[in-house]
Design a protein around this motif. Structure first.
Motif, short mmCIF file in Angstrom:
data_model
loop_
_atom_site.label_atom_id
_atom_site.label_comp_id
_atom_site.label_asym_id
_atom_site.label_seq_id
_atom_site.Cartn_x
_atom_site.Cartn_y
_atom_site.Cartn_z
N PHE A 232 5.63 3.15 30.04
CA PHE A 232 7.69 2.81 30.34
C PHE A 232 7.33 1.70 31.42
O PHE A 232 6.71 1.09 31.67
CB PHE A 232 7.77 3.92 31.74
N GLN A 233 8.02 0.60 30.71
CA GLN A 233 8.62 -0.70 31.44
C GLN A 233 9.73 -0.17 32.27
O GLN A 233 11.15 -0.22 32.04
CB GLN A 233 8.57 -1.54 29.97
N PRO A 234 9.87 -0.51 33.93
CA PRO A 234 10.75 -0.65 34.39
C PRO A 234 11.83 -1.45 33.79
O PRO A 234 11.45 -2.97 34.23
CB PRO A 234 10.51 -0.30 35.96
N PRO A 235 13.33 -1.89 33.85
CA PRO A 235 14.02 -2.74 34.58
C PRO A 235 14.10 -3.54 35.39
O PRO A 235 12.89 -2.96 36.21
CB PRO A 235 14.79 -2.06 33.85
N PRO A 236 14.25 -5.02 35.60
CA PRO A 236 14.41 -5.56 36.28
C PRO A 236 15.02 -4.76 37.85
O PRO A 236 15.53 -4.14 37.70
CB PRO A 236 15.06 -6.94 36.48
N PRO A 237 14.53 -5.47 38.66
CA PRO A 237 15.70 -4.60 40.25
C PRO A 237 16.57 -4.52 39.72
O PRO A 237 16.97 -5.85 39.63
CB PRO A 237 14.58 -5.40 41.33
N GLY A 238 17.47 -3.47 40.42
CA GLY A 238 18.92 -3.65 40.81
C GLY A 238 19.94 -3.02 40.33
O GLY A 238 19.33 -2.21 38.96
N GLY B 166 15.29 -7.56 31.33
CA GLY B 166 13.74 -8.44 31.50
C GLY B 166 13.02 -7.85 30.22
O GLY B 166 13.21 -8.70 30.07
N HIS B 167 12.21 -7.11 30.02
CA HIS B 167 11.12 -7.50 28.53
C HIS B 167 11.45 -6.08 28.04
O HIS B 167 11.16 -6.13 26.65
CB HIS B 167 9.23 -7.22 29.43
N ILE B 168 12.67 -5.20 28.51
CA ILE B 168 12.67 -4.20 27.49
C ILE B 168 13.56 -4.52 26.29
O ILE B 168 14.59 -5.31 26.44
CB ILE B 168 13.92 -3.12 28.30
N GLY B 169 12.56 -3.94 25.20
CA GLY B 169 13.46 -4.27 24.05
C GLY B 169 13.07 -5.57 23.47
O GLY B 169 13.96 -5.99 21.89
N GLU B 170 12.36 -5.93 23.77
CA GLU B 170 12.19 -7.40 23.26
C GLU B 170 11.52 -7.49 22.04
O GLU B 170 11.10 -6.51 21.40
CB GLU B 170 12.05 -8.82 24.16
N SER B 171 11.20 -9.12 21.17
CA SER B 171 10.96 -9.25 20.32
C SER B 171 9.17 -8.40 20.22
O SER B 171 8.84 -9.17 21.31
CB SER B 171 11.02 -10.18 18.96
N PRO B 172 8.50 -7.64 19.67
CA PRO B 172 7.22 -7.32 19.69
C PRO B 172 6.13 -8.81 19.52
O PRO B 172 4.93 -8.68 19.43
CB PRO B 172 7.00 -6.14 18.62
N ALA B 173 7.10 -9.71 18.74
CA ALA B 173 5.83 -10.90 17.71
C ALA B 173 6.82 -11.71 18.39
O ALA B 173 7.43 -12.02 17.61
CB ALA B 173 5.13 -10.63 17.20
N PRO B 174 6.88 -12.45 19.52
CA PRO B 174 8.11 -13.40 20.27
C PRO B 174 8.52 -14.86 18.73
O PRO B 174 8.85 -15.34 18.58
CB PRO B 174 8.21 -13.22 21.16
N ALA B 175 6.68 -15.41 18.92
CA ALA B 175 5.87 -16.52 18.28
C ALA B 175 6.69 -16.56 16.42
O ALA B 175 7.73 -17.26 15.68
CB ALA B 175 4.78 -16.85 18.26
N GLN B 176 6.84 -14.70 16.24
CA GLN B 176 7.72 -14.44 15.00
C GLN B 176 8.39 -14.29 14.80
O GLN B 176 9.04 -13.92 12.99
CB GLN B 176 6.00 -14.02 14.12
N ASN B 177 9.68 -14.74 15.90
CA ASN B 177 10.26 -13.73 15.74
C ASN B 177 11.58 -14.24 14.70
O ASN B 177 12.09 -13.36 14.09
CB ASN B 177 11.55 -14.16 16.94
N LEU B 178 11.86 -15.72 14.46
CA LEU B 178 12.78 -16.38 13.43
C LEU B 178 12.26 -15.70 11.92
O LEU B 178 13.14 -15.05 11.23
CB LEU B 178 12.37 -17.14 13.57
#
Length: 490
Positions: free
Chosen positions: A10-16, A212-224
């Motif tokens: 589990f990755q918590p979202p940013p505070p707030g 935050g980091h939730i749902g971001e690309s698993p490989a940012p360098a290869q995203n495009l």
């Protein structure tokens, strides 16, 4: 294609927080509001527009039946592709890029609906189908990822998110149908829906930092590169979706095959892992999926046979498309009540289990159609028309059933599925919606068939009522067995 598994931790979202829930929930609420505005706006017009624009040379009943089958095939496929979209997001592209790419495809498809030629119209529907597969399950998955396992706010969070869905759904038929469509022509309602989709994409992209980091690309360098590969795959799928829309009867067989494969996948995955508890949970999930299919087959008469019924057999002071706003309006009115009710009942140890909530949902929609049958029998004005308030009451009962099933089901899937398969499980949930929509389209085609008149509605809705009462009672009886399979998940 390189496959990357999304981390299970589990990755918590940013505070707030806002009103007791993570701040990103409200961003997802807004993005889904505009996506649902687009969907419900075009749905309010779809069946009637297809019947009058593309099948007008057929006898009236045959035109409505053909349009109902097209509507059923489209709404079935719109949910079925969520299974593949969830898999792509889970294992390869990530949730955020999938949502943006899918939304872009959907916007293009909506604008193509403006062309009043059947091949272009079907092409637009096919592009929407493919894009929705990447968008719909993955934004719901992000909601689940905002809450830690065991967080008691999860059910209420999904209910709030569901209100966002229905806020867009409440506004869309009024704007796209009653104002734009009825005044300038229904095809311009599709343009309005497409603009709504673009607004949703802008909002999601603009406020993506809230996640935050939730749902971001698993490989940012290869995203495009990965986005380009998935986009090409989507383009390749468009002709397949077009073919299925052109041959609506094939869709049901394909959905049955997909459900069988899906069942084997989840059972096989849990057996391979050696996790007996996860195996039991998947069995429970699949049993509840059956209730979802039946419920949606009854409930989704709204956009097809109930839409034709409102047009031809209801005394109403407003355009028939506005009835498509009744369900989401009731969601907005009753959603906060249900969001408050479940924790309140939990504190008193009276909260129904998930299987019992599903049973209550089936019984409520059966009551709704029974209300319509009684209205036809006792309140017919002699010309085959009933008061509009009675159809509004039907939507009220059906909506209460929906609130017992849909937001609870979204939460249930996120809790019963293995963490690494939540996206695919959410896609499976929408596959059940697909099967229900196909059943709804076939059922609606019988209700509006040539020469059936109002008697066709009576016969069809009587069958729906019996099915709802019967299966609701069955799920009440077997609820303790399904609860044991869920191993403490509530």
């Amino acid at each position: 294609m390189t496959v990357t598994t999304t981390p299970a931790a589990f990755q918590p979202p940013p505070p707030g927080e806002f009103i007791g829930h993570p701040r990103p929930l409200w961003m997802l609420f807004g993005a889904e509001f505009w996506e649902r505005f687009a969907y419900y706006g075009m749905r309010a017009l779809l069946a009637v527009y297809v019947a009058t624009t593309f099948f007008s040379l057929l006898p009236e009943g045959e035109a409505k039946a053909a349009a109902s089958l097209t509507y059923g095939a489209y709404t079935a496929l719109i949910y079925a592709t969520g299974l593949f979209g969830g898999f792509v997001a889970d294992r390869y592209l990530g949730y955020r890029p999938s949502i943006m790419l899918g939304g872009a495809f959907m916007a293009v498809g909506l604008f193509l609906l403006l062309i009043p030629e059947l091949p272009w119209f079907l092409a637009g529907l096919a592009i929407i189908v493919v894009g929705n597969g990447l968008f719909k399950p993955n934004i719901s998955t992000l909601v689940g990822k905002l809450y830690a396992p065991g967080d008691a706010r999860r059910d209420s969070g999904f209910t709030i998110f569901y209100m966002g869905i229905n806020a867009g759904g409440a506004l869309a038929p009024w704007v796209c149908g009653t104002i734009i469509g009825a005044t300038y022509g229904y095809k311009w309602g599709f343009l309005c829906a497409g603009i709504g989709m673009i607004l949703g994409l802008i909002m999601f992209h603009w406020l993506r930092g809230w996640l935050g980091h939730i749902g971001e690309s698993p490989a940012p360098a290869q995203n495009l590169k990965r986005v380009a590969i998935v986009a090409l795959g989507c383009i390749a799928c468009v002709p397949v979706a077009y073919l299925l829309l052109s041959r609506a009867n094939l869709v049901g067989y394909i959905l049955l095959l997909m459900f069988a494969v899906l069942t084997c996948y989840f059972i096989g995955s849990s057996i391979k892992s050696g996790d007996r508890i996860q195996l039991h949970r998947y069995i429970a999930m699949l049993l509840l999926f059956l209730a979802k299919i039946l419920f949606w087959g009854m409930f989704e008469q709204a956009g097809s046979s109930l839409n034709f019924f409102a047009k031809d057999h209801v005394n109403s002071p407003f355009d028939f498309t506005l009835f498509q706003s009744f369900n989401p309006v009731f969601i907005l009115l009753l959603g906060p009540v249900f969001a408050w009710l479940w924790p309140k009942l939990e504190n008193s140890n009276l909260n129904p289990s998930v299987p019992r909530k599903f049973a209550i949902a089936l019984i409520l929609v059966a009551i709704g159609f029974t209300t319509l049958l009684l209205s036809i029998k006792y309140l017919d004005d002699g010309t085959g028309h009933i008061p509009w308030l009675m159809l509004a009451l039907v939507y009220a009962f059906n909506t209460m059933g929906e609130l017992c099933l849909s937001p609870i089901g979204l939460s249930m899937v996120s809790k019963l599925a293995a963490p690494k398969e939540t996206g695919m499980a959410m896609g499976a949930w929408f596959l059940c919606s697909a099967m229900g929509n196909w059943v709804a389209g076939k059922t609606a085609s019988l209700a509006v068939a040539a020469n059936a008149g109002i008697s066709g509605y009576v016969e069809t809705y009587t069958f729906i009522a019996y099915a709802g009462f019967g299966m609701g009672a069955a799920f009440l009886i077997f609820a303790p067995f399904i609860n044991r399979l869920m191993h403490g998940v509530r």
